[in-house]
Design an enzyme around this catalytic site. Structure first.
Site, PDB file in Angstrom:
ATOM      1  CD  GLN A   1      87.352  29.442  23.051  1.00 53.90           C
ATOM      2  OE1 GLN A   1      86.596  28.989  22.185  1.00 53.90           O
ATOM      3  NE2 GLN A   1      87.069  29.288  24.334  1.00 53.90           N
TER       4      GLN A   1
ATOM      5  CG  ASP B   1      77.569  34.055  26.857  1.00 54.56           C
ATOM      6  OD1 ASP B   1      77.807  33.497  25.782  1.00 54.56           O
ATOM      7  OD2 ASP B   1      76.582  33.773  27.578  1.00 54.56           O
TER       8      ASP B   1
ATOM      9  CG  ASP C   1      75.436  28.758  25.100  1.00 49.75           C
ATOM     10  OD1 ASP C   1      75.492  29.662  25.973  1.00 49.75           O
ATOM     11  OD2 ASP C   1      75.467  28.994  23.876  1.00 49.75           O
TER      12      ASP C   1
ATOM     13  CB  THR D   1      82.390  27.761  19.871  1.00 51.02           C
ATOM     14  OG1 THR D   1      83.085  26.628  20.387  1.00 51.02           O
ATOM     15  CG2 THR D   1      82.715  28.978  20.705  1.00 51.02           C
TER      16      THR D   1
HETATM   17  N1  SAM Z   1      76.116  31.542  21.988  1.00 52.28           N
HETATM   18  C1  SAM Z   1      77.324  31.036  21.367  1.00 52.28           C
HETATM   19  C2  SAM Z   1      76.997  30.282  20.108  1.00 52.28           C
HETATM   20  O1  SAM Z   1      75.837  30.082  19.816  1.00 52.28           O
HETATM   21  O2  SAM Z   1      77.943  29.943  19.377  1.00 52.28           O
HETATM   22  C3  SAM Z   1      78.110  30.206  22.337  1.00 52.28           C
HETATM   23  C4  SAM Z   1      78.479  30.991  23.542  1.00 52.28           C
HETATM   24  S1  SAM Z   1      79.676  30.431  24.636  1.00 52.28           S
HETATM   25  C5  SAM Z   1      80.774  31.794  24.582  1.00 52.28           C
HETATM   26  C6  SAM Z   1      80.564  29.124  23.848  1.00 52.28           C
HETATM   27  C7  SAM Z   1      81.478  28.469  24.859  1.00 52.28           C
HETATM   28  O3  SAM Z   1      81.804  27.138  24.475  1.00 52.28           O
HETATM   29  C8  SAM Z   1      82.829  29.181  25.050  1.00 52.28           C
HETATM   30  O4  SAM Z   1      82.869  29.777  26.325  1.00 52.28           O
HETATM   31  C9  SAM Z   1      83.870  28.075  24.875  1.00 52.28           C
HETATM   32  O5  SAM Z   1      84.962  28.196  25.755  1.00 52.28           O
HETATM   33  C10 SAM Z   1      83.023  26.823  25.144  1.00 52.28           C
HETATM   34  N2  SAM Z   1      83.575  25.580  24.584  1.00 52.28           N
HETATM   35  C11 SAM Z   1      83.994  25.332  23.324  1.00 52.28           C
HETATM   36  N3  SAM Z   1      84.428  24.067  23.221  1.00 52.28           N
HETATM   37  C12 SAM Z   1      84.276  23.478  24.448  1.00 52.28           C
HETATM   38  C13 SAM Z   1      84.548  22.179  24.973  1.00 52.28           C
HETATM   39  N4  SAM Z   1      85.087  21.203  24.207  1.00 52.28           N
HETATM   40  N5  SAM Z   1      84.243  21.929  26.270  1.00 52.28           N
HETATM   41  C14 SAM Z   1      83.688  22.903  27.052  1.00 52.28           C
HETATM   42  N6  SAM Z   1      83.440  24.168  26.617  1.00 52.28           N
HETATM   43  C15 SAM Z   1      83.726  24.437  25.323  1.00 52.28           C
END
Ligand code: SAM
Length: 404
Positions: free
Chosen positions: A140, A195, A263, A265
């Site tokens: 990403q 985060d 939590d 994306t």
């Molecule tokens: N608070 C945010 C929201 O409401 O959108 C989300 C925060 S957090 C940064 C989102 C996390 O999801 C990211 O660190 C990303 O790398 C992770 N992520 C996305 N797709 C994923 C997957 N298939 N498996 C594990 N982690 C994933």
């Protein structure tokens, strides 16, 4: 031309407020040309500039650089130590970030903007202080930046993820609230949460003694935890970080959990979280939970792109006896934001929230489950309903439609 076609070609426009000594207009103009010339993805086709008659002995300058990617401009008020700079580039977001890097090297004291891209036809933005630090991991596009309204902030693929101002609201609702409904929440599985705030909230404000966090992107996690100062978790024996795709990890989790906190994306098409918008994801989550286990998940906006909450609620209802929707006010996510809590046993709050919490008072811990009728209407819409316009049942529609 569709919205997507337009978005692909439309120049990205950023305006900058720059504070420096601009008393030498010719030196200013040459420095500005140097910034544009050094920026990757920009090709200068021509320039024009004009010196204004001196005011209090100093001359302002206005200048335009014609680019094959659109244009860049500068307009100075040397008597105020101020210049307005504009970049309009259809050369992609990397050229905007590179322009900011070069601008910061010449005139470091400037303000720009971060535009959240999650709502194509609505503006959610914040004034930024200094350059946006941006780059790409294997999965990403990441951005870390200071903002005026929200403090430190993080973006992934152009979408706000967490900000200092309001992350506590989101994480108290997502991570802390469900623990109040479990008789003995000891082990939590955290999906995503790069985060670090969700894990931090679980270990700081709840009885949870072990958090296993599964995030696909080790680079984003490391950068984000350093940026927000949650990297203390990496030394905490109660915290385990697993770098993996959650869809792979959940196929064979090494144990079951009392709590599963999702939590991620937004699972929009063609994003790394997209596969989680599927019944399979909820089936595996259910298997990863112990019989009294509780699932909590952020499920998006009650106003826009409501296919996201509708599909999350629809899929979770297939695997859990009880599914409750609740919501909170998160300015950097565009205001009202939805969550779901799911379990087999009846969901009954068993304890009071931690006294140090700033959003979840004992009254709020119950009030968040009260949804305004318009939210219910939007969530009851058919999950297959195409997203043609905000699915907002407005009492004023009839009035505007009758306007001659
Ligand atoms: N608070 C945010 C929201 O409401 O959108 C989300 C925060 S957090 C940064 C989102 C996390 O999801 C990211 O660190 C990303 O790398 C992770 N992520 C996305 N797709 C994923 C997957 N298939 N498996 C594990 N982690 C994933």
């Amino acid at each position: 031309m569709t919205g997507a076609d337009m978005a692909a070609v439309r120049p990205i426009v950023r305006n900058y407020d720059v504070f420096a000594d601009f008393s030498d207009p010719i030196a200013t103009w040459h420095r500005f040309l140097e910034i544009v010339n050094r920026t990757q993805g920009l090709t200068i086709l021509g320039t024009q500039h004009h010196l204004f008659p001196p005011v209090n002995g100093v001359s302002g300058i206005t200048g335009m650089v014609i680019l094959s990617e659109s244009h860049a401009a500068i307009h100075t008020w040397p008597e105020h130590h101020y210049a307005s700079i504009t970049l309009s580039s259809c050369s992609g977001y990397d050229s905007v970030l590179d322009f900011e890097r070069h601008l910061a090297q010449v005139w470091p004291n400037f303000r720009g903007a971060f535009h959240d891209e999650s709502l194509p036809d609505a503006i959610l933005a914040a004034t930024t202080v200094g350059p946006i630090q941006g780059g790409r991991s294997r999965y990403q596009r990441w951005e870390f930046f200071e903002t005026v309204p929200f403090g430190k902030a993080m973006g992934l693929d152009g979408v706000f993820q967490a900000t200092e101002l309001d992350e506590f609201v989101y994480h108290e609702l997502l991570a802390v609230l469900p623990t109040l409904f479990h008789p003995n929440p000891v082990e939590a599985l955290l999906i995503g949460g790069g985060d670090g705030f969700a894990a931090q909230a679980l270990l700081r404000f709840t009885p949870v003694q072990q958090v296993t966090q599964v995030d696909i992107d080790g680079e984003v996690v490391q950068r984000a935890m350093q940026w927000f100062g949650t990297d203390h978790l990496l030394q905490d024996p109660r915290f385990e970080l697993v770098i993996a795709d959650c869809m792979e990890y959940l196929k064979a989790p090494d144990r079951q959990f009392d709590l599963a906190v999702v939590d991620l994306t937004d699972p929009f098409d063609e994003t790394v979280a997209a596969p989680t918008r599927s019944p399979e994801f909820y089936r595996m989550l259910k298997q990863a939970l112990r019989p009294q286990g509780i699932l909590a998940q952020q499920i998006g906006s009650p106003w826009f792109q409501t296919f996201q909450p509708r599909s999350a609620l629809g899929f979770s209802r297939r695997f859990f006896q009880q599914v409750q929707t609740y919501w909170g006010s998160i300015p950097s996510f565009g205001g009202a934001y939805l969550f779901l809590m799911a379990s087999d046993p009846p969901l009954k709050r068993l304890r009071e929230p931690h006294p140090e919490l700033r959003y979840l008072s004992p009254e709020m811990a119950d009030a968040v489950f009260v949804l305004p009728p318009v939210f219910r209407t939007n969530l009851d819409l058919d999950p297959e309903e195409p997203e043609t316009r905000p699915q907002v049942a407005s009492p004023w529609t009839s009035v505007t439609e009758n306007v001659p």
